[in-house]
Design an enzyme around this catalytic site. Structure first.
Site, PDB file in Angstrom:
ATOM      1  N   ARG A  78       0.835  -1.209   0.000  1.00 47.26           N
ATOM      2  CA  ARG A  78       0.000   0.000   0.000  1.00 47.26           C
ATOM      3  C   ARG A  78       0.869   1.258   0.000  1.00 47.26           C
ATOM      4  NH1 ARG A  78      -5.440  -0.914   1.470  1.00 47.26           N
ATOM      5  NH2 ARG A  78      -5.887  -2.944   2.420  1.00 47.26           N
ATOM      6  N   HIS A 129      13.956  -7.255  -8.488  1.00 45.25           N
ATOM      7  CA  HIS A 129      12.810  -7.349  -7.581  1.00 45.25           C
ATOM      8  C   HIS A 129      12.144  -8.721  -7.686  1.00 45.25           C
ATOM      9  CE1 HIS A 129      10.434  -6.302 -11.228  1.00 45.25           C
ATOM     10  NE2 HIS A 129       9.454  -6.932 -10.612  1.00 45.25           N
TER      11      HIS A 129
END
Length: 473
Positions: A56, A145
């Site tokens: 978030r 990532h």
């Protein structure tokens, strides 16, 4: 499984083994792109963790919201969207070819888990951290990532005591890495097509792109007439590979061209890149004190990094070590940005031997003047925009079929597609910025000299505007 009618055995799909679920324990969230998304208990175990909720606080488009105010969506909703589309894709294949392909409940859970967790390893401000910051502080680093996502999956399971089939986890991690340079492990051949759904290393058509193209276009207020639903409704597995109807080749091209448009107008917007260059400089200055780069190999520390690092640096007024970084962030806040001088597109004939342009190249092209440029006065951005396959036509790596009665798959050669489609598939754009407003004119002249020296002519579209040259502090 089958039923007997008039003595004949009719084959039917046993959906109880693959598709049924107890909705009493599901939760539903409303997504502004896909509508209602149903979350099953297994996946809620991952969503309701600190590591996943961290998403978030990671903006999907990094610092683009400072140019496109609506681009404040996060990796959290993107991950839910990819989870949902991954499930939709595998269910459609199951409905049309379930018996033939042997898709079972294990496969469905694996693909959905890979979709949910594919971006869990992103760093602060997403690709900026991986592609711009880390290469500056860790020379030769090959950190990605995707690999951190795999490490974080294991960490989340151990830290939160999640009870899950280890084989589902193993295959989900393989699917997350499917688009990376690492070869797929042995044993994936039986249902290789499942690895094309979330992160497609074979041809680039995957639900990750479906979601971010639709989501980013919506957030930035841009139109998007690419219809991923058509591809999902008509795709078909042939010889262990997801193939598409030949009549949909223009829809597929629209996928890649829309992605390229987003890169040109949003992701690499000249002002967005100016802000990114400044923030990367701030991170590099702060790294020796804050140690961001030292946390990238330790999941227990890495998951604590998110977009709040900008505010942490900005408000650490008692830390003298962060003074230069704070000043750069304050300049961003005041819109006192690195000044865009000019840009040019590398001529097509020079793409094969192109090497990234550096501030040194520009400084060395300066002619005698009253001001002597230094490398630290100049910022250079080398922007590559393509249709996902470098300089190659993306359609060349995709297999098509004529209709559902045909068992033959084939490629569509370049001479058989619309003549309105491009024949070049990559742009390399060189942009130069001045870190000080009063040096715009000098740097612009050096940049023009560099073009003449390198290509024998000016390749920029126009001269730097006089108004920009006259700008001073």
């Amino acid at each position: 499984m089958g039923a007997s009618v008039n003595g004949e055995l009719l084959l039917t799909q046993d959906f109880s083994s693959v598709g049924s679920r107890d909705r009493r324990f599901e939760k539903t969230v409303y997504d502004n792109v896909h509508g209602n998304i149903n979350l099953e208990p297994l996946f809620m175990k991952f969503i309701d963790t600190a590591e996943f909720q961290r998403l978030r606080d990671l903006k999907q488009l990094g610092l683009a919201h400072m140019v496109y105010p609506g681009a404040v969506h996060s990796r959290f909703e993107h991950s839910l969207g990819v989870y949902w589309l991954a499930g939709e894709a595998v269910h459609k294949l199951q409905a049309h070819q379930g018996l033939e392909l042997g898709i079972d409940r294990f496969d469905v859970k694996t693909v959905k888990l890979a979709g949910l967790l594919h971006d869990i390893g992103h760093g602060p401000y997403s690709h900026l951290f991986e592609r711009e910051f880390l290469p500056r502080v860790l020379s030769g680093s090959h950190w990605s990532h995707e690999e951190m996502s795999v490490k974080l999956v294991d960490y989340m399971i151990d830290e939160n005591h999640i009870d899950i089939d280890p084989d589902i986890v193993k295959r989900a991690k393989e699917m997350i890495l499917a688009s990376s340079d690492k070869p797929l492990p042995k044993g994936t051949g039986e249902k290789r097509f499942l690895y094309d759904i979330v992160a497609n290393g074979r041809n680039g058509i995957d639900v990750d792109k479906f979601d971010y193209i639709a989501r980013d276009s919506r957030a930035c207020g841009l139109g998007c007439n690419f219809q991923y639903q058509r591809l999902m409704d008509t795709m078909r597995v042939m010889d262990n590979e997801i193939c598409y109807r030949a009549k949909e080749y223009l829809t597929i091209h629209k996928l890649f061209s829309t992605r390229a448009d987003l890169y040109r107008t949003v992701y690499t917007h000249a002002k967005v890149k100016a802000i990114e260059l400044m923030f990367v400089d701030a991170l590099v200055q702060a790294d020796s004190y804050c140690g961001f780069s030292s946390q990238i190999h330790v999941p227990s520390e890495y998951w604590k990094l998110d977009d709040t690092i900008l505010k942490a640096i900005e408000t650490a007024t008692d830390k003298e070590e962060l003074k230069e970084s704070r000043e750069l962030i304050r300049r961003i806040r005041r819109r006192d940005l690195y000044q865009f001088c000019n840009e040019y597109i590398v001529p097509r004939d020079n793409l094969d031997h192109f090497k990234n342009i550096t501030p040194q190249d520009i400084v060395c092209s300066q002619k005698a003047s009253g001001i002597t440029l230094k490398e630290e006065d100049v910022a250079v951005c080398n922007v590559k925009i393509d249709l996902s396959r470098g300089r190659c036509n993306p359609l060349e790596s995709i297999k098509f079929f004529k209709d559902y009665e045909s068992d033959e798959k084939f490629q569509i050669s370049e001479d058989k597609i619309s003549h309105l489609l491009p024949t070049s598939y990559q742009d390399m754009i060189v942009r130069v910025y001045s870190k000080k407003p009063e040096l715009v004119e000098v740097i612009s002249e050096a940049f023009t000299n560099f073009q003449r020296k390198t290509y024998g002519t000016e390749t920029q579209v126009h001269e730097t505007p006089e108004k920009k040259k006259r700008k001073t502090l």
